[in-house]
Design a protein around this motif. Structure first.
Motif, PDB file in Angstrom:
ATOM      1  N   UNK A  18       0.828  -1.201   0.000  1.00  0.00           N
ATOM      2  CA  UNK A  18       0.000   0.000   0.000  1.00  0.00           C
ATOM      3  C   UNK A  18       0.863   1.251   0.000  1.00  0.00           C
ATOM      4  N   UNK A  19       1.913   1.254   0.780  1.00  0.00           N
ATOM      5  CA  UNK A  19       2.774   2.435   0.850  1.00  0.00           C
ATOM      6  C   UNK A  19       3.379   2.784  -0.488  1.00  0.00           C
ATOM      7  N   UNK A  20       3.862   1.767  -1.212  1.00  0.00           N
ATOM      8  CA  UNK A  20       4.439   2.028  -2.534  1.00  0.00           C
ATOM      9  C   UNK A  20       3.353   2.487  -3.502  1.00  0.00           C
ATOM     10  N   UNK A  21       2.148   1.947  -3.360  1.00  0.00           N
ATOM     11  CA  UNK A  21       1.041   2.394  -4.204  1.00  0.00           C
ATOM     12  C   UNK A  21       0.740   3.871  -3.993  1.00  0.00           C
ATOM     13  N   UNK A  22       0.737   4.309  -2.744  1.00  0.00           N
ATOM     14  CA  UNK A  22       0.491   5.728  -2.454  1.00  0.00           C
ATOM     15  C   UNK A  22       1.638   6.581  -2.974  1.00  0.00           C
ATOM     16  N   UNK A 140      -3.101   8.804   8.164  1.00  0.00           N
ATOM     17  CA  UNK A 140      -2.755   7.619   8.940  1.00  0.00           C
ATOM     18  C   UNK A 140      -3.503   6.407   8.389  1.00  0.00           C
ATOM     19  N   UNK A 141      -2.828   5.275   8.366  1.00  0.00           N
ATOM     20  CA  UNK A 141      -3.463   4.050   7.876  1.00  0.00           C
ATOM     21  C   UNK A 141      -4.000   3.233   9.046  1.00  0.00           C
ATOM     22  N   UNK A 183      -7.323   6.408   6.634  1.00  0.00           N
ATOM     23  CA  UNK A 183      -7.987   5.444   5.757  1.00  0.00           C
ATOM     24  C   UNK A 183      -7.950   4.097   6.446  1.00  0.00           C
ATOM     25  N   UNK A 184      -9.082   3.395   6.425  1.00  0.00           N
ATOM     26  CA  UNK A 184      -9.157   2.044   6.971  1.00  0.00           C
ATOM     27  C   UNK A 184      -9.404   1.076   5.815  1.00  0.00           C
ATOM     28  N   UNK A 224      -3.716   0.431  -5.450  1.00  0.00           N
ATOM     29  CA  UNK A 224      -4.186   1.580  -6.226  1.00  0.00           C
ATOM     30  C   UNK A 224      -5.505   2.142  -5.690  1.00  0.00           C
ATOM     31  N   UNK A 225      -6.343   1.280  -5.112  1.00  0.00           N
ATOM     32  CA  UNK A 225      -7.607   1.743  -4.539  1.00  0.00           C
ATOM     33  C   UNK A 225      -7.357   2.637  -3.331  1.00  0.00           C
ATOM     34  N   UNK A 226      -6.412   2.257  -2.499  1.00  0.00           N
ATOM     35  CA  UNK A 226      -6.071   3.065  -1.335  1.00  0.00           C
ATOM     36  C   UNK A 226      -5.349   4.337  -1.764  1.00  0.00           C
TER      37      UNK A 226
END
Length: 255
Positions: A18-22, A140-141, A183-184, A224-226
């Protein structure tokens, strides 16, 4: 013109998942990126793979975000090498799943230190710059596991703690031009969830299929959704939103 032209974003745990996606999404929209990860080599590799806009930069920084000195050094390096800091994404996380009676004190402490202490230390270091410049975005995740999940008393407690942390940041920092949101995510197809499948003895395909069947949109989520939600919440378009947690889970917790 991208929404993040001239902005510097720091994203923890962003060498993968997720971090790399963001990081990828914000880079595509013009931001310079600091990839912060425990593994400096992985962070540097991830930074080198980002699709940077003209004039933007990316650096990889190795840091243990549960250590105050390491955090302060990381933020100082970001400011020195990228020229400032405008966005902080507290994404780094680990799991140490087990039923309560089997969970060790180390299992508990490790999860709390990365998720909660790490977010606290990173935010405290970044907000000094944000307050001074009267501008900052904190994301924050959290997780749907904040609502409770078998075998995750530590992770669930940490992720609900993130939501309380986020609301309080919204209260304290809004007057300084700083927005703080969370985001959750629901089930997101990443190396972490693939590792969970292996641990419980299920194929990745079956594990993902079961997760897809458990939500109304009948598919799993992807980084990508996050990233799409993150790109909005960290932008000036979301300047009237703070202290909130957005569930991005395909409706899994409906009903």
């Amino acid at each position: 013109m991208g929404r993040y032209d001239g902005r510097v974003a720091v994203i923890t745990g962003s060498a993968r998942g997720i971090g790399f996606g963001i990081a990828t999404r914000l880079a595509e929209e013009g931001a310079s990126i600091a990839v912060v990860d425990l593994d400096e080599a992985a962070a540097a590799d991830a930074a080198a793979r980002l699709p940077l806009a003209e004039g933007a930069k990316a650096i990889g920084i190795g840091a243990d975000i549960s250590n105050a000195e390491a955090v302060d050094a990381a933020i100082a390096r970001v400011v020195a090498e990228l020229g400032g800091i405008h966005v902080l994404v507290n994404n780094a996380g680990i799991t140490r799943d087990n039923l309560l009676f089997k969970m060790t004190e180390d299992d508990w402490d490790l999860v709390m230190n990365v998720h909660l202490k790490g977010a606290f230390l990173m935010t405290k270091a970044a907000q000094a710059h944000f307050v001074e410049q009267k501008y900052g975005k904190i994301l924050n995740l959290s997780s749907v596991s904040a609502l409770g999940n078998r075998g995750q008393t530590n992770y669930s407690a940490a992720k609900m703690g993130i939501q309380g942390f986020t609301r309080t940041l919204g209260i304290e920092l809004g007057r300084y031009g700083i927005n703080a949101n969370a985001i959750a995510p629901g089930f997101i197809a990443t190396e972490m969830t693939d590792a969970t499948a292996a641990r419980v003895g299920v194929s990745v395909e079956d594990f993902r299929a079961a997760a897809a069947e458990a939500n109304p949109v009948k598919r799993v989520g992807f980084p990508e959704d996050i990233a799409a939600a993150a790109a909005f919440l960290c932008s000036d378009e979301a300047s009237y939103i703070t202290g909130q947690t957005l569930y991005v889970d395909g409706g899994a917790k409906l009903g």
